[in-house]
Enzyme design. Structure first.
Site, short mmCIF file in Angstrom:
data_model
loop_
_atom_site.label_atom_id
_atom_site.label_comp_id
_atom_site.label_asym_id
_atom_site.label_seq_id
_atom_site.Cartn_x
_atom_site.Cartn_y
_atom_site.Cartn_z
N ASP A 52 13.21 -4.92 5.42
CA ASP A 52 12.02 -4.76 6.25
C ASP A 52 12.22 -5.54 7.56
O ASP A 52 12.72 -6.66 7.53
CB ASP A 52 10.78 -5.27 5.51
CG ASP A 52 9.49 -4.84 6.17
OD1 ASP A 52 9.22 -5.29 7.30
OD2 ASP A 52 8.75 -4.06 5.56
N ASN A 81 1.67 1.71 -0.90
CA ASN A 81 0.32 2.00 -0.42
C ASN A 81 0.18 3.50 -0.21
O ASN A 81 1.12 4.16 0.21
CB ASN A 81 0.05 1.28 0.90
CG ASN A 81 0.15 -0.22 0.77
OD1 ASN A 81 -0.39 -0.80 -0.15
ND2 ASN A 81 0.86 -0.85 1.68
N HIS A 127 7.09 4.84 0.48
CA HIS A 127 8.00 3.71 0.45
C HIS A 127 7.49 2.67 -0.53
O HIS A 127 6.28 2.47 -0.67
CB HIS A 127 8.21 3.09 1.84
CG HIS A 127 6.95 2.69 2.56
ND1 HIS A 127 6.07 3.60 3.10
CD2 HIS A 127 6.46 1.46 2.84
CE1 HIS A 127 5.08 2.95 3.69
NE2 HIS A 127 5.29 1.65 3.54
#
Length: 128
Positions: free
Chosen positions: A35, A96, A109
């Site tokens: 990330d 999410n 993801h």
């Protein structure tokens, strides 16, 4: 339900090679990368290469090969990072779906967080 996939989202651009990434693992159907704004000492994203918006979309429309590859890739990334409970103190997986869950990129993801105590998953509001 129809899912509108935006092929201009950042993960689609990463998959096309338009945006660089720090790849952790790549398979036929999945890509795992660090990330760019880590929320834990170890923070890796795992995405399917197909155009899926949420996990329910993926589960409903992905092929068996894509699903198997993706699930196995998530597990293999945790092992590769050395964060599984038999190697370290564990990890958290998070995905999410939709605006209430604060999904920022409309491409499925899974976040893998590790390397520190992560606290509770959510603060539960007190009942009135």
């Amino acid at each position: 339900m129809a899912y509108d996939y935006d092929d201009q989202n950042i993960f689609a651009k990463i998959l096309r090679g338009e945006i660089p990434n720090k790849t952790v693992m790549e398979t036929e159907h999945s890509l795992a990368f660090e990330d760019i704004n880590p929320q834990a000492p170890q923070h890796v994203l795992v995405i399917p290469k197909g155009a899926y918006v949420t996990f329910d979309h993926f589960a409903a429309e992905a092929s068996d090969a894509e699903i198997s590859d993706y699930v196995r890739t998530v597990g293999e990334v945790a092992r590769k990072l050395g964060v599984t409970p038999d190697m370290a103190s564990g990890y958290r997986m998070l995905t999410n779906a939709g605006p209430d869950a604060h999904q920022e990129v409309p491409h499925l993801h899974v976040h893998i967080f590790a390397g520190a105590f992560l606290g509770r998953m959510i603060d539960v509001p007190k009942q009135r």
